[in-house]
Design an enzyme around this catalytic site. Structure first.
Site, short mmCIF file in Angstrom:
data_model
loop_
_atom_site.label_atom_id
_atom_site.label_comp_id
_atom_site.label_asym_id
_atom_site.label_seq_id
_atom_site.Cartn_x
_atom_site.Cartn_y
_atom_site.Cartn_z
CE LYS A 1 0.39 -16.93 -2.30
NZ LYS A 1 -0.14 -18.30 -2.57
CE1 TYR B 1 -3.27 -2.74 -0.05
CE2 TYR B 1 -3.64 -2.45 2.28
CZ TYR B 1 -3.93 -3.09 1.10
OH TYR B 1 -4.88 -4.09 1.07
CG ASP C 1 -7.05 -4.57 3.99
OD1 ASP C 1 -8.02 -4.51 4.76
OD2 ASP C 1 -6.90 -3.81 3.02
CG ASP D 1 -2.54 -19.64 -0.59
OD1 ASP D 1 -1.62 -19.64 0.26
OD2 ASP D 1 -2.46 -20.29 -1.64
CG ASP E 1 -12.22 -6.74 6.60
OD1 ASP E 1 -11.91 -6.18 7.67
OD2 ASP E 1 -12.69 -6.12 5.63
#
Ligand code: NAD
Length: 373
Positions: free
Chosen positions: A201, A150, A258, A234, A262
């Site tokens: 990852k 970001y 992020d 993942d 959530d």
């Protein structure tokens, strides 16, 4: 001077930034609770309150004034309600209510975002997962908040040959950025169930490989007594739905954090219950900067109706007591009071169900205070 030493205890400054929408309603309940602790537990909180977000824009033409920003720098803890709403949706980017949040996060260097996902046993039915999967769930997600994709450079949208364009973002982490957030996670785990799952990852990203190596090295050097598991992000997303109770503390970068935070919050079924903390670097006096806020937004659809659930904001203040104010016992008491009220069957409109009693925002705050009593 008769040999007595007068020790002047400095008051602990808490800055309340209620913000917009239901922000003032839920932070109003937090204020009542702070005042209760001041009167009944001889605590010395000094409360200051000011504008942020759309409310600040309406009065001052900016989402956060320099004066408020300096107050934030001087405070031991900042309690934010929420900012934003349709009224300000069409403002230019720099004037949008959310800029107040981003400025505080960036300038106070709030690099570690702590988001607990707790499934209250009284509310298991609110989750979309089976009760036995989520009942008693208690996860803490630590998301890196000031680095990664970001913020990474280069970034942008650029024209390329044959009339096409390319969009670029850079996923970048330095060793020290990884180590400081991993330390927060290991320290938290020591106070909980002593287990950290680090997600990246590393199979397809070099920054992920570095993340994994740095977390492992820190573990081997300073936190051998904490269980460490590396998991691909993942897979973590999948495991959170399959068997979320396997996790204690999850530490991950800004992007994956992020999404995973959530996802984890939805396991618990209710936005109005979940708190968060954003912790920063220590200042020159050794004090950590920190901001506390419910994870929900300004909820303009219910603002001003007196029905917002204040529990997320109140539990955010419990986190402030625990992480900024050295008041673990008081934080426990406040969390227990919330549990007691839920046990008694009191519910705000968002979580009311058959056999429970609906109460307003202020009635919920009052009920929690009466349990503290
Ligand atoms: P939201 O969290 O404000 O609301 C989503 C839904 O949940 C709404 O139906 C709302 O009524 C309900 N809800 C949220 N908190 C509740 C509570 N405490 N009690 C009862 N019900 C509650 O998210 P949104 O609708 O996507 O966003 C509304 C505004 O808030 C937007 O302007 C957005 O930018 C802003 N926002 C701010 C923050 C923040 O300040 N940190 C976070 C998210 C969204």
């Amino acid at each position: 001077n008769h040999g007595y030493l007068m020790i002047k205890v400095k008051k602990r400054k808490i800055l309340l930034l209620p913000g917009d929408g239901i922000g003032p309603e839920v932070v109003g309940e937090v204020k009542k609770i702070i005042q209760w602790f001041n009167s009944n537990k001889s605590l010395d909180f000094e409360i200051d309150e000011d504008l942020a977000g759309g409310a600040s824009y309406d009065k001052h033409g900016t989402p956060i004034t320099d004066e408020v920003f300096y107050k934030a720098l001087e405070s031991e803890a900042i309690m934010l309600g929420a900012v934003g709403g349709p009224k300000w949706d069409n403002l230019e980017f720099a004037k949008k209510p959310e800029r107040a949040l981003l400025k505080l996060r960036k300038e106070l260097k709030l690099f570690a975002n702590l988001r607990p996902a707790i499934c209250f046993k009284q509310l298991v039915d609110a989750s979309t997962l089976k009760p036995e999967i989520v009942s008693g769930l208690d996860i803490m997600i630590v998301r890196e908040l000031t680095g990664g994709i970001y913020f990474g450079e280069p970034r942008g949208i650029k024209p390329i040959d044959n009339g096409e364009r390319k969009g670029i973002n850079t996923h970048i982490y330095t060793s020290s950025e990884i180590v400081r957030v991993a330390k927060v996670a290991f320290d938290l785990a020591k106070k909980r169930s002593n287990k950290v799952t680090s997600c990246e990852k590393s199979n397809v990203m070099e920054s992920g490989q570095l993340w994994k190596e740095e977390v492992q090295a820190l573990h081997d050097k300073e936190y051998k007594d904490v269980e460490l598991i590396h998991m691909l992000a993942d897979n973590c997303a999948m495991q959170l739905l399959r068997n979320p109770k396997q996790f204690d503390v999850i530490v991950t970068d800004n992007l994956f954090g992020d999404m995973l935070s959530d996802e984890a919050s939805m396991l618990t079924g209710s936005l109005g219950l979940l708190p968060s903390a954003s912790l920063g670097a220590k200042n020159k006096d050794g004090k950590m900067r920190a901001m506390y806020e419910p994870i929900h937004g300004a909820a303009p659809d219910i603002a001003g109706k007196g029905i917002a659930n204040p529990i997320a904001a109140i539990l955010s203040f419990a986190m402030a007591m625990r992480y900024s104010l050295d008041l673990d016992k008081e934080a426990d008491d406040l969390e227990k009071a919330v549990q007691d009220v839920l046990d008694e069957g009191l519910r705000t409109k968002d979580i009311v169900s058959k056999g429970t009693k609906e109460v307003s925002t202020t009635q919920m705050g009052d009920a929690i205070i009466s349990k503290l009593q």
